[in-house]
Structures are given as C-alpha cells and as structure tokens.
Design a protein around this motif. Structure first.
Motif, PDB file in Angstrom:
ATOM      1  N   ARG A  36      75.350  59.334  -1.955  1.00  0.00           N
ATOM      2  CA  ARG A  36      76.531  59.716  -2.734  1.00  0.00           C
ATOM      3  C   ARG A  36      76.769  58.682  -3.821  1.00  0.00           C
ATOM      4  N   SER A  37      76.643  57.434  -3.406  1.00  0.00           N
ATOM      5  CA  SER A  37      76.843  56.373  -4.388  1.00  0.00           C
ATOM      6  C   SER A  37      75.851  56.512  -5.529  1.00  0.00           C
ATOM      7  N   SER A  81      81.866  67.335  -6.371  1.00  0.00           N
ATOM      8  CA  SER A  81      81.064  66.333  -5.666  1.00  0.00           C
ATOM      9  C   SER A  81      81.917  65.236  -5.049  1.00  0.00           C
ATOM     10  N   MET A  82      83.108  64.949  -5.608  1.00  0.00           N
ATOM     11  CA  MET A  82      83.870  63.865  -4.973  1.00  0.00           C
ATOM     12  C   MET A  82      84.867  64.379  -3.946  1.00  0.00           C
ATOM     13  N   ASP A  83      85.031  65.685  -3.861  1.00  0.00           N
ATOM     14  CA  ASP A  83      86.029  66.231  -2.952  1.00  0.00           C
ATOM     15  C   ASP A  83      85.717  65.825  -1.516  1.00  0.00           C
ATOM     16  N   GLY A  84      86.601  65.074  -0.915  1.00  0.00           N
ATOM     17  CA  GLY A  84      86.406  64.674   0.481  1.00  0.00           C
ATOM     18  C   GLY A  84      85.747  63.326   0.646  1.00  0.00           C
ATOM     19  N   ARG A  98      83.771  52.132  -1.036  1.00  0.00           N
ATOM     20  CA  ARG A  98      82.887  51.709  -2.136  1.00  0.00           C
ATOM     21  C   ARG A  98      82.646  52.860  -3.095  1.00  0.00           C
ATOM     22  N   ASN A  99      82.371  54.055  -2.488  1.00  0.00           N
ATOM     23  CA  ASN A  99      82.126  55.221  -3.324  1.00  0.00           C
ATOM     24  C   ASN A  99      83.385  55.648  -4.049  1.00  0.00           C
TER      25      ASN A  99
END
Lengths: 1020, 159
Positions: free
Chosen positions: A140-141, A172-175, A180-181
């Motif tokens: 994800r990062s 993509s960032m939902d949740g 860090r991310n």
C-alpha cells in the motif's frame, strides 16, 4: 562481450533459481557500470519472466525491480516505455508477483524519462487491476509513493484525468489503518486540495474518506522504530481538512459536532482546526454557520474548566473574525462580520454591567479576542465596550469591583496590531481620551497597590496610541507618577511606576525634563531630617528617586540631565553634604550602572559623554576619596562602594568605540602606573601618586577600578605598557596583604593575560609568574601563600577559558595542592571559581576569550586524576577531593552529568556520608536534577542511596535537610516497581522531619511524604 | 457540562487564592525554631482539590484560615470547613480528605479534629460524628474506591 553476457546469465540464474538475494546488488552494480544494459538483463531474464511457475516469475520480476530501483536514473525514454507496458501487464498476474511489480513501477515513476501519457496509463492500471486495501502494508505504501512521485513530476497530466484521479485515490485509501501509510495518504490528499486538482463530484467523498479519522487519537506503541507521533498525524490531517474552502460545508458541522463532545482533546483539536480554517475561508463559507459556531464557542469560553480549551476557543474566534473582516462582500449581501459582531456584543456586553460581575472575565476575553482580530472589528467592539466600562467604573464604589473593571479596561486599551488605525483615520481611543485619562488619574490617586499598578499599565498602553494623550494629560500623568515615586513605598507599585516612566519618557521627554527631574533632584539632595520620625522612609524616598532617574534616560538630553544629577549626588556624598549613607551611594551607583547598560552607547555622542564625563568623574572622585586624610572618611572610600563603581566603568568601557577605548586604556594605565592625574576633573591631587605601590588598603584597593577599565575593553584595543603593568600587578597580587586588593590585582592580571595574543611575550610573562607563584606555594612557611594561590587560581581560569596549553600544568598544580594541609580547603573551594561564570571579569560581556564547552573539556581531562587522587588520598584529605568534584559537577550541563554519573557514583555515595556540610549540600543539589530522570546506573544503587538520603533528613544543617527531602521527593517519581519496596521505610523515616523545628523543612517533608503515600495506592 | 451526571452546584462562586507564605529572615535562620501555626495548617489543606470541580478548597471558600486553630504546645489541631451548599453530599468526603491530609502531614503527637462549621450543613451532626470516629476513618481508608477518591483530592496539581 561474451564473458559479460555469460556473467549476467550466471547472476540471473543464481538469483532466480539459486535464491541468492545478494546477486541483485551485483547485477545493479553491473548495470550502473555500463557492463550490461537493462535490455540485456531483460533478455537474460527472458525464460524466468515467461515461466509457467509463478514463483519463478516472481523471482524474475523481483530481480528486475530491484535493479530498477538502483538504476532508474540511467534509463532512456524508450526503455521506460517498454518497461511500463510490461509492468502494467504484470499487474494482472498472480498475486505473489504484484508486490514486486509495484516496486518496479515505483522505481519507474522516479525516472525523469517517463514518456508522456505513461503516468496516466500507470495510474489507470493500478486503480483498475489492484484492490489497494487488500494489499499488505508495504505494498500500500508503494502505491501511495507511486502517486506522490507522479504528482510531483506529472501534475499537468494527472489533472487531465479529471475527477477520476480523485476517485481512484479515494477508493485506494478508503479504510487505511496504518499510521505510516496514513501520513503518505494525507500528503497526497493535501496535494490534491491545495494544487487545485479537479474534485468534481467527489468532493464529499474525499472529505469523508479523510475526515473519518478526525480527531486523531493515536498512541505510538512503546519502542516504536518508526517514530511517528500523534502530532505528525494530527497536523497532516489538519492540513488536508483546512486546505480548501470546498470542504467548508462538511467540515464546519463536523467541528460543531466535535465541540459538543465531552472529550477535551477532541474539543481542542476541533478548535485548532477551526482556527486554521480562518486564513482559507471567507464570507461565503462561514456565514451560514455563524450562529451555530458562535453558540459553541461561547459555551466553551463561558463554561469551560480548562485553560487549553478556553485559549483554543479564543484563538479560533479571532481567526474567524479576521477571516470575515478580510473577505470581499457581494453588493447585495449583508456584511457577515457585522452579523458575528452583533451576536458577540449581544451576548457579552451585558455581562460587563451585571451587578455581581461574575462572567465579566470570560466576556472580556471574548470581546478582546474579537476586537484584536482586525481594525474594523476593533473599531466596533471598542466603541461599544469602552463607554460601558467607563460608566461602570464611575458608578461602582467597591474597590474590588473597581479593580476588576480597571483590569478589564487594561485588556481593551492594550495596543494590538488591529488597533493601529488605517492611514487617514483616527485612533479608536481618541474620542475616549479624556474620560480614559480621568479614570486612570482617579485610580492612580486611590489607595490600593493593585489598582495603582493596573492604572500605570493602562497609562503605558494609552501612551502607545498616537494622539490619545493631550499635552496637558501628559503633564498631569507625569505629576501623578512623580507623586507616586515620592510617596508610595510598596515595592510592586514602585516597580510598575518605574516601568511606566521608562516607556513614557521616550515619547514625551519634555514633560519629564521639566516636571519630574527637578522634583526628583530636590528630594535626592534634601537632607534627611535628623530628628525625623522615620529616617528610613526618607532614605527609601531617596533610593526610589535615584532608581526612577535611571529610567528617564531615553534620549540624549534626558540621559545627560539624569546622569548629571546622579554624579552630583556622588560628589555631594564625597564632600559630606546631604548626609548620604553608604547604601544611598550604592544605589546611586546601581542606577548609573543601569543607565550604562541600557544607553545606546553606539551613538557617538552618548559614547563620548560616557568616556569624557562619567568615567573621569567617577575615577576622580574615587581617587580623591582614597588619598584624602583619614579624618572625614568619604563613603566613596568604602570597599562596597568601589565594588559598585567598578561595574559602571566596566560596562561603559566594554561598549566604547575602538578609538575612545584606546584613549581610555592609555589614561587608566598612566593614572595607575605613573600617577598621571591630568585627565581627572577638579583635581587638587598631588602630582605623583603611587596608586599601585601604596601600602594603605584605602588607596591600593583602587586597583579594582583599573580592573574594570582595562579588562573590559574590546580585544582589538592594545593596552600601552602592558609588560610594565603586568609586572606591577603581579607584585601587588603576590605581596599585598589586603584581601580585596590582591584579589582585584589577580583578576586584572588574569583578564589581561586572557586577551593577550599568544607568542613569546606572553610565554615569558607567564613563565615568570608561574615560577614566582610556585616558589611561594612550595615554601610552606611563607605568609604569602594565600596570595600566591589566589593569583594561581585566576591565572588558571584565564588560561583555561582560552584553551591555553599551560592551563593543564596549572590545574595539575591545583590538584596537587588539594592534599596540602593548610591550603587544601581553599583550593577545593577554588574549583567553584574555576568552573562558574565570574561576573566582573573573564566573561563574554568583557570581550574575554571564552571558548565554548571549556567546562566539559576541563572535566574530561581531569576527572580521572580526581578519582585517582581521591582513592589514594588519606581519609582526612578525601573531603577536599569530594568538594572539588562536586563544584566541578555542579557547573556541568545536565547531559554531561548524566553520562559521567556511572563512573562517579561511588564517589557521590561516599560524599553523602562525608561530614562536611557543603560537600553534602552540593552533592545533593547535583543529584537532585539527575534523580528526576535517573540513568540505570543510579537505579541499581537505590539500596545504597536511600538510607544515606534518609539519614540526611535529620542532619543538623537546615539546607541539607531540605535538599535531602527534595531528593527523596524526586525518587517517588521513579517507576513503582523500583520504589515500592522502600515505601514503608521512607514513610516511617519521613515522620521525623514532619516535626522539624524549621517550617521550611516541614514543608518539604509534607510534600515528599504526601507523594510517597500516594505511591502504589489507587487514584494517584 | 457533561452529559452524564449533573453537578450539585454547577456554578459555584470562586474566591481568590492567597499567595504563598512570605519568607522571613527568621525562616532561614537555622537556630530559630518555628512553631506550627494556623497559617501552616491552612497551607496544608488549602490546595486540596474539590471532588467535583477542578478547583481547590480554598478557591471554593470551603476552608478559611480563620477557621483553623492550632495549639502547638497542647498538640491540638482543629479545622472547620464549610460546604458550598447545605445539602452537599460531598461533605463527608471533603472532611475525610482534610483529615487524611492532616494525618499524613502532621507529627503523630497531634490530635486532629475536623468538623463542619456550625449551622452550614443539613446533616452536620452525622458528618461530624463520622469524622471524629477513628475506627470509621480507618475503615473508610481500607475501601479502595474511597481511598482512590481521597487520593485524587490529595494529588498535587502540577499541570
């Protein structure tokens, strides 16, 4: 070539089938060196990339990605294009391969050769083919980094994607849950809103997906290697939420909702976010929510119990007001600023006139916060509030209420940025000038220290507003201040009046010179009534006048006038008229010293004035007082007075310009060496004075003035006849029996040595001096050993400060003397002189050569000698070593203390049982700060430390008892498991000092015992 | 304020705090013995936190210096405290906090008497009786919940 390709094949083989991860680095090195190209690598990888085994494919892609991460910068556009297409395809592959694919894409996005269009296609494939939230943290990062890289380099292309980009990001960032991310995601969101990406219909989605974290509550796990703090997250989220006015319609209701919650941190967070919205929002965003926001903010100020919430609410309110005052209004709209001000005034104004004045403070704070935000708001608030307050003040009769109103008023008249009128406009306070002055003057003439102090502050504030005080008001104000100086004996009031005089006199010098100075002068020279009821009070008046004079020095003319009065007072004291006591003279000197410190000596006129008038007058008076007959002893011949005169000379000399300084140096040297008195005013002195060779202490102690004038000059000034001077000083320092004289001579010597450029001349002087001092010290029957030791200490200090190589020899000599029977104790005391800052010479103010961290250096060089000396010394001499150690340690910065503690702890424990009170005391004062946050070395020794501390709580010396109780108190802050075993023992031992005969000891015992009682019990 | 329990006296009058005791020259003199006086006892209890409000007992005028008497020779201390309202249910707790604070802070030679200022509380006698009963005070401090509340009142507010 053939060898290269076989080498490459070998590397690939070893990496893919041999599972040797290190080969990736070798391959990357090869690509970087130009040994083989990326194309060759892909060819060599061919089989593994097309293998039907997904593990093999994964290894292949991994190798390629790792190489790309190293060498993305040496790719050309064509290569990048091919690789991008390859990787985009691989995104559809098996899930084990995806992580490596993303790594590869990340590397490619960093490349500057990314062809146009690829950015968009990369993003489209990533959003389409991966479900970001089902990837692992690392991957994800990786996705976020891809976005960040592309946003940095291809902003225009991404904007072309329109709101699809925003939608892809939101998905993509939902949740996301990893801190860090989240930091990365917030960074992207912040870029989106600030750089004007088209949010389209996804504004609310973007807001939802970020605001769901608000307010952030995050406690990093212990020993967190990533070092993310709650604050980082909070700030980056706040930057997203407050980044755009588009979020206003969603954010403000959210803030209002959080304000209604019970959690204090949520409230503060909401308020700070609101305050940050101020600069971005305008009239349009805020006006629909004004009444709701105001209701919440008002509640927070009126009902809160926490100062943090209150101050956050006030700054949010003032940010809102500023935003509204700034924004441009449509022609058909109401001015929202006035809507807000109406609300505020309606709810707050009436509290100012309620009979019990209960909510007067919160209301005043709100009004001041609003008024301080902009000039328009200020105008409106002040014109509504001031008449009300002024009327209230005149109506009230109780002094407590009047005082409260006055304090509130002070807040309103305090000059702020907002209260400065725009060009061509009048000051808000102008119309109230007369009535404000009336209130201030009536308060100044009232009794009650607090009222008077507040009134002087209001006066100071009013004077800052241009044109508010009319000339007659100023004169009246000066008269009032003069009366207060002469009549009020409360030290707080006097301090406040002096403060006020200090800030008013630069603005209205004429009034002060015509009305205040004559009166002060008159009172300084009035003889105290001999039969008077309270001569003390007369003296106090004189001292107040003198210290007020020191404040009326803002301008060259005023400064000269005040100083002349003070100098005349010194002359009068010398001739014996006006019956000045020694204390009076000292306070006159202190005032002169204050003037010298604050005067703008860089101004050529004033510098010359100090150089031509003040210094010669002072020297002249002192010399006359010293050489006159013993009969009528002038106060200026007193040691204490000379000690007060010296800093005046030293301060003014240290700030002289170079040519003045050179003249001044020449004069002082010729006065002291040759008795040249021609530059002294009104002199009727004998022509050939021998100031340095006089046996009488009354004359010889003048050497302290020589110290003041030659040791504080800038380093560039050359002192004439320095060798002869040093010789004379050495003679006085080594032989004179008067303590003050030989100490001053030693200081002067050290001050000169410290500034003298190194070279053979300095070495010769030092050699002679050291030889003489050593001879004197080695002769145990000599009666001049103490003089020699003093000189040695000062010279050591002077050399130590400039890192002179000889200082090591000299400090060794001192360590050796620690064992001396008669001098040991004095030497140990001398280490405090070596390590602490001295006030009169050898400091940076005197332009001395002081290297940074000389203490640490001294400690590092000498601590082992000290420990060795201690261990080998006979028991009766150990105290000296401990004392020296504690002096050195006490002056070290805490950080150094902490690192050195483990080695020295045995000595410390020893020092606690040493019989000497001062050793105990300095050890305790050294231990106490360390105990606040003790290193492991100390916590292991608690078993030894605790009984020693507890024993000292009943020591005969009060200070030791107090200091040991402090330490015991500090120990209660250690983690429970370390100190709980001692609880019963400590509580029992501390019961004894509870009944101590000294109150201060009992107080400490109570605090310490209270804390120890709370240890390990519930509700702590 | 908070949504849960309502405070009995939500908006009390707040009084000014007296400053720190001024240091005199004799305080620093090692040879002079300072007797324990009223102000010293008052300084011990004035900073006790109120169980309901984030304020000290002094700021709520629950304790005043004139209501503290001490006799150093006869080892007696007597403190009267005034609940903010006559039906204050916290009276016992406040009394207990004062008593515990004094027990912890005074030498054990003192007999400590804590009671309500006459005529200021509805169940004055009952509270006084509880506070005077050694056994009951000791028993109350065995109760960990009660001890927790008392300790919260006694922690020094440094923040």
């Amino acid at each position: 070539m053939a060898t290269d390709s076989s080498l490459l094949l070998g590397l690939v083989e070893e990496f893919v089938s041999g599972q040797q991860d290190t080969k990736a680095a070798d391959t990357a090195k090869g690509v970087k060196n130009g040994q083989f190209t990326v194309l060759q690598l892909v060819e060599a990888l061919g089989l593994s990339l097309t293998s039907s085994q997904h593990d093999t494919r994964a290894r292949g892609v991994k190798l390629l990605s790792e190489v790309l991460q190293e060498c993305y910068s040496c790719l050309n556009e064509r290569e990048v294009e091919v690789l991008v297409v390859f990787y985009e395809n691989r995104l559809k592959d098996h899930y084990v391969i995806i992580p490596h694919v993303l790594q590869g894409l990340k590397a490619l996005t960093k490349s500057s050769a990314l062809p146009p269009g690829s950015a968009v296609s990369i993003l489209k494939s990533v959003f389409q083919d991966t479900h970001v939230q089902s990837l692992m943290i690392q991957e994800r990062s990786c996705v976020y980094s891809i976005l960040i890289n592309l946003m940095e380099s291809r902003e225009q292309e991404l904007k072309g994607l329109g709101s699809d980009f925003v939608f892809g990001f939101v998905q993509s960032m939902d949740g996301e849950r990893d801190p860090r991310n989240l930091l990365l995601a917030f960074q992207i969101a912040r870029n989106i809103v600030v750089h004007g990406y088209n949010l389209g219909k996804f504004t609310e989605e973007l807001f939802e997906v970020t605001s769901c974290y608000f307010p952030i509550d995050f406690t990093p796990p212990p020993n967190d290697p990533h070092g993310i703090k709650q604050e980082d997250l909070v700030l980056s989220l706040r930057a997203v939420l407050t980044g755009t006015p588009l979020f206003a319609e969603f954010l403000i209701p959210l803030i209002i909702e959080k304000l209604d919650s019970d959690v204090k941190s949520a409230k503060v967070e909401a308020l700070q976010t609101l305050a940050d919205c101020g600069p971005v929002y305008g009239h349009k965003e805020l006006s629909p929510f004004l009444s709701g926001l105001w209701a919440s903010l008002r509640r927070e100020v009126f009902q809160t119990a926490s100062e943090r919430v209150e101050s956050a609410a006030l700054s949010a309110l003032s940010a809102l007001t500023a935003a509204l005052s700034r924004s441009v209004i449509a022609s058909n709209a109401d001015d929202a600023l006035h809507t807000l001000l109406d609300l505020v005034l309606k709810d707050c104004q009436h509290h100012l006139s309620e009979p019990d004045l209960r909510l007067v403070w919160p209301s005043a704070k709100i009004l001041q916060a609003v008024g301080g935000a902009s000039y328009r708001a200020c105008l409106r608030v002040e014109s509504a509030v001031l008449p009300l307050l002024l009327e209230q003040y005149t109506r009230r009769t109780q002094s407590a209420q009047r005082r409260t109103l006055l304090e509130v008023l002070q807040g309103f008249v305090q000059p702020t940025e907002a209260s400065i009128p725009a060009e061509g406009e009048e000051c808000v306070f102008l119309q109230f000038g007369a009535s404000l002055c009336a209130v201030v003057f009536s308060a100044l003439s009232e009794s009650g220290a607090a009222t008077q102090i507040t009134a002087t502050r209001i006066l100071t504030a009013l004077a800052q507003h241009k044109g508010v005080l009319s000339p007659s008001d100023v004169e009246l104000a000066v008269d009032h201040l003069t009366t207060l100086i002469l009549q009020e004996d409360d030290p707080h009031v006097s301090a406040a009046v002096e403060e006020c005089v200090g800030s008013l006199s630069p603005l209205h010098p004429a009034a002060f010179s015509s009305r205040m100075l004559p009166k002060l002068k008159e009172h300084i020279f009035t003889e105290p009534m001999v039969q008077g009821d309270a001569p003390d009070s007369q003296n106090a008046v004189r001292q107040r006048c003198v210290s007020a004079l020191a404040r009326v020095t803002s301008e060259s003319s005023l400064l000269q006038e005040s100083t002349h009065i003070l100098l005349a007072a010194l002359s009068a004291a010398h001739t014996g008229s006006g019956s000045f006591s020694v204390d009076d003279v000292i306070s006159v000197c202190q005032s002169l010293q204050r003037i010298a410190e604050h005067a703008p000596l860089t101004d050529a006129d004033i510098g010359r004035f100090f150089h031509d008038v003040i210094t010669p007058r002072l020297l002249g008076l002192a010399v006359q007082a010293a050489v006159q007959d013993e009969g009528g002893r002038s106060p200026l011949a007193e040691e204490a007075v000379l000690a007060a005169v010296a800093p005046i000379i030293s301060t003014s000399c240290s700030r002289l310009s170079t040519d003045c300084a050179a003249v001044s140096a020449a004069r002082s040297v010729s006065l002291f060496l040759d008795g040249d008195v021609t530059f002294l005013p009104d002199n009727n002195l004998p022509p050939s004075l021998q100031l340095l060779k006089a046996p009488s202490p009354q004359v010889s102690q003048l050497v302290c003035l020589l110290t003041a004038s030659v040791c504080s000059l800038p380093r560039s000034v050359e002192i004439p006849e320095i060798d002869r001077l040093l010789e004379a000083l050495e003679e006085v320092g080594c032989t004179h029996t008067h303590t003050f004289t030989h100490t001053s001579a030693a200081k002067c010597y050290a001050g000169l040595i410290n500034k003298r450029p190194s070279g053979p001349a300095l070495d010769a002087v030092l050699q002679r001096c050291v030889k003489r001092v050593s001879a004197e010290l080695d002769n145990s029957t000599s009666c001049l050993r103490i003089q020699a030791l003093t000189l040695l200490l000062w010279v050591t200090k002077g050399l130590l400060l400039r890192y002179h190589p000889l200082s090591t020899t000299l400090s060794d000599k001192l360590f050796q003397l620690l064992g001396d029977r008669s001098l040991g104790a004095v030497v140990a005391e001398g280490f405090s002189l070596l390590m602490s800052d001295s006030l009169d010479v050898l400091n940076r103010g005197c332009h001395s050569d002081v290297r940074i961290m000389y203490r640490q250096r001294f400690f590092a060089e000498n601590n082992s000698k000290l420990v060795q000396g201690f261990n080998s010394a006979p028991p009766e001499e150990k105290a000296g070593y401990l004392k020296a150690l504690s002096h050195i340690m006490n002056n070290l910065p805490r950080q150094v203390q902490l690192t050195e503690l483990p080695a020295l702890l045995p000595l410390f424990l020893e020092a606690l049982v040493c019989v000497e009170v001062c050793v105990q005391l300095s050890t305790l004062s050294c231990l106490q700060p360390i105990l606040m946050d003790p290193p492991p070395a100390l916590t292991n020794q608690l078993e030894a430390l605790m009984p020693r501390l507890l024993a000292l709580t009943t020591s005969p010396a009060m200070k030791v008892r107090i200091a040991s109780l402090h330490c015991v108190h500090a120990l209660s802050r250690l983690p429970d498991h370390m100190v709980l075993p001692f609880r019963t023992r400590v509580l029992k031992a501390l019961a004894v000092p509870l009944d101590d005969k000294k109150r201060l000891v009992r107080k400490e015992a109570v605090t310490a015992r209270g804390e120890w009682f709370l240890l390990g019990s519930p509700g702590r | 304020m908070s949504g849960g329990t309502r405070l009995e006296n939500a908006n009390p009058l707040i009084f000014q705090r007296s400053g720190e005791r001024l240091l005199t020259a004799t305080d620093e003199d090692d040879d002079v013995a300072d007797p324990i006086d009223d102000r010293e006892i008052f300084d011990l209890i004035r900073n006790i936190n109120d169980p309901e409000h984030p304020l000290s007992l002094e700021e709520l005028n629950v304790v005043e210096q004139v209501r503290v008497t001490v006799n150093d020779q006869e080892n007696a201390v007597s403190v009267e405290f005034t609940p903010t309202i006559p039906h204050c249910s916290m009276a016992t707790l406040i009394g207990l906090s004062i008593k515990v604070k004094l027990l912890r802070s005074l030498p054990d030679r003192f007999k400590i008497d804590v009671h309500i200022t006459p005529g200021t509380h509805a169940s004055e006698e009952a509270v006084n009786k509880q506070l005077a009963d050694k056994e009951r005070v000791a028993a109350a401090l065995e109760n960990s919940q009660l001890l927790e509340v008392v300790n919260q009142c006694l922690t020094s507010r440094t923040m």
